[in-house]
Design an enzyme around this catalytic site. Structure first.
Site, PDB file in Angstrom:
ATOM      1  N   LYS A   2     -10.692  14.502   6.718  1.00  0.00           N
ATOM      2  CA  LYS A   2      -9.685  13.711   7.418  1.00  0.00           C
ATOM      3  C   LYS A   2      -8.493  14.583   7.753  1.00  0.00           C
ATOM      4  O   LYS A   2      -8.030  15.286   6.859  1.00  0.00           O
ATOM      5  CB  LYS A   2      -9.283  12.568   6.487  1.00  0.00           C
ATOM      6  CG  LYS A   2      -8.120  11.756   6.939  1.00  0.00           C
ATOM      7  CD  LYS A   2      -7.783  10.758   5.874  1.00  0.00           C
ATOM      8  CE  LYS A   2      -6.602   9.961   6.359  1.00  0.00           C
ATOM      9  NZ  LYS A   2      -6.185   8.987   5.404  1.00  0.00           N
TER      10      LYS A   2
ATOM     11  N   LYS B 251      -8.150  15.980   2.702  1.00  0.00           N
ATOM     12  CA  LYS B 251      -7.185  15.226   3.477  1.00  0.00           C
ATOM     13  C   LYS B 251      -6.004  16.132   3.730  1.00  0.00           C
ATOM     14  O   LYS B 251      -5.268  16.503   2.820  1.00  0.00           O
ATOM     15  CB  LYS B 251      -6.758  14.006   2.679  1.00  0.00           C
ATOM     16  CG  LYS B 251      -5.711  13.200   3.385  1.00  0.00           C
ATOM     17  CD  LYS B 251      -5.595  11.853   2.735  1.00  0.00           C
ATOM     18  CE  LYS B 251      -4.525  11.026   3.353  1.00  0.00           C
ATOM     19  NZ  LYS B 251      -4.442   9.718   2.701  1.00  0.00           N
TER      20      LYS B 251
HETATM   21  C1  PBG Z   1      -3.291   6.711   2.312  1.00  0.00           C
HETATM   22  C2  PBG Z   1      -3.917   6.768   3.655  1.00  0.00           C
HETATM   23  C3  PBG Z   1      -3.338   7.244   4.845  1.00  0.00           C
HETATM   24  C4  PBG Z   1      -4.308   7.090   5.838  1.00  0.00           C
HETATM   25  C5  PBG Z   1      -5.421   6.516   5.253  1.00  0.00           C
HETATM   26  N1  PBG Z   1      -5.171   6.364   3.895  1.00  0.00           N
HETATM   27  C6  PBG Z   1      -1.964   7.689   5.126  1.00  0.00           C
HETATM   28  C7  PBG Z   1      -1.426   8.954   4.627  1.00  0.00           C
HETATM   29  O1  PBG Z   1      -2.026   9.670   3.857  1.00  0.00           O
HETATM   30  O2  PBG Z   1      -0.298   9.260   5.018  1.00  0.00           O
HETATM   31  C8  PBG Z   1      -4.122   7.470   7.272  1.00  0.00           C
HETATM   32  C9  PBG Z   1      -5.132   6.899   8.205  1.00  0.00           C
HETATM   33  C10 PBG Z   1      -4.787   6.962   9.641  1.00  0.00           C
HETATM   34  O3  PBG Z   1      -3.846   7.648  10.076  1.00  0.00           O
HETATM   35  O4  PBG Z   1      -5.499   6.318  10.399  1.00  0.00           O
HETATM   36  N2  PBG Z   1      -3.408   5.426   1.786  1.00  0.00           N
END
Ligand code: PBG
Length: 326
Positions: A251, A197
């Site tokens: 992601k 991520k």
């Molecule tokens: C954290 C989480 C995020 C997203 C999914 N899970 C936000 C982040 O890490 O800032 C982002 C998903 C999206 O932008 O569609 N709970």
């Protein structure tokens, strides 16, 4: 007469031959629909930065899921949005919290016919907006956060979740969650690990969707990955698999196709990708402005993610997959 032995255009000459030889496809069953389910509301609230996407009350969320299920989408990722937040995100794991109630309602509705997943992270539940608890210096404390992730995993498991989706990028989170689940007998609950991520600007619209703003103009660069790096993605994915991840996720997706391919070539578990909020919103905005054909580009983007090697895609477009595939 000119003799050209190989004429690749023969394989493109009509729709039938193109469909016959197409190497990549996307089908609704490969998609996971993210759903924002908010406590304390009684009708859906549209999200201005995510056109077509809503915060749902539980009843309307089930109704929307039923509608999307009828197009063939069988997997849902629940994001609970609480009425109250605090420093330790307690509404994320307290008895009767919105995520657990949602999971239970979805399992009641769909039984074994659908897969109910839940985001496992604290940012929706903390008042400072970080994915974990803070130490006295204001830094996210890794190991103290793991304890709370364990609580959250258990509360989701008790509600009947099929897969938890740890997304907080704490070190050791998959191993800790696996251990806690197993020790309480939840050996059948799977882990879809958000292994890779990146600290991306593409999560902007999501933060509106879950009512999150990070305190003091902060960011998540201290725990999410630096998007200039490739090899740390390899490290993260190898760690998560060794800790027990059943599936791994990359992601965001569309700007990280090289990473999806790298991971696909490296591991033998299913690879998922999250086409995040900013990716969706950019396509919607360009479509609304008339710059591109929205449905065509949505389709092309999903195919690109499949072609890179993802077998499952978490995407807001899942709610409109009928129009996209039409
Ligand atoms: C954290 C989480 C995020 C997203 C999914 N899970 C936000 C982040 O890490 O800032 C982002 C998903 C999206 O932008 O569609 N709970």
């Amino acid at each position: 007469m000119r003799q050209i032995i190989r004429r690749p255009r023969r394989l493109r000459s009509n729709i039938a031959i193109r469909d016959l030889v197409a190497e990549v496809s996307v089908s609704p069953a490969e998609l996971i629909l993210p759903l924002f389910i908010r406590e304390g509301i009684d009708s859906p609230i549209p999200l201005s930065t995510l056109p077509g996407i809503f915060q749902y009350d539980l009843e309307s969320a089930v109704k929307e899921a039923r509608r999307v299920f009828s197009s063939g989408v069988k997997s849902f990722m629940i994001f609970g949005v609480p009425t109250e937040k605090d420093a330790v995100g307690s509404r994320g794991y307290a008895d009767g919290n919105i995520t657990s109630r949602s999971i239970a309602a979805f399992k009641d509705e769909f039984g074994e016919n659908a897969l109910v997943m839940a985001d496992l992270c604290l940012d929706e539940f903390t008042d400072h907006g970080h994915c974990g608890v803070l130490d006295d210096k204001g830094c996210v404390a890794n190991d103290a956060t793991l304890e709370l992730y364990g609580e959250m995993a258990l509360s989701q498991a008790r509600a009947g979740v099929d897969f938890v989706g740890p997304s907080g990028m704490m070190d050791g989170q998959v191993g800790h969650i696996r251990g806690v689940l197993d020790s309480e007998g939840y050996t059948d609950v799977g882990i879809l690990a958000y292994s890779i991520k990146y600290a991306s600007g593409l999560y902007g619209p999501f933060r509106e969707a879950v009512n999150v703003s990070i305190a003091n103009g902060g960011d998540r660069k201290g725990y999410q990955q630096d998007f200039r790096n490739i090899s740390e993605a390899v490290t993260e994915v190898e760690l998560d698999i060794s800790e027990g991840a059943d599936m791994v996720m990359v992601k965001p997706a569309g700007m990280y196709l090289d990473i999806i391919r790298t991971v696909r070539n490296l591991v033998d578990v299913p690879v998922a990708a999250y086409q995040v909020s900013g990716e969706y919103s950019m396509i919607k905005a360009a479509g609304a402005a008339g710059y591109i054909d929205e449905a065509a580009i949505a389709y092309e983007s999903l195919i690109a993610i499949k072609r890179a090697g993802a077998s499952a895609i978490l995407t807001y477009f899942a709610h409109a997959i009928d129009e996209i595939l039409a």
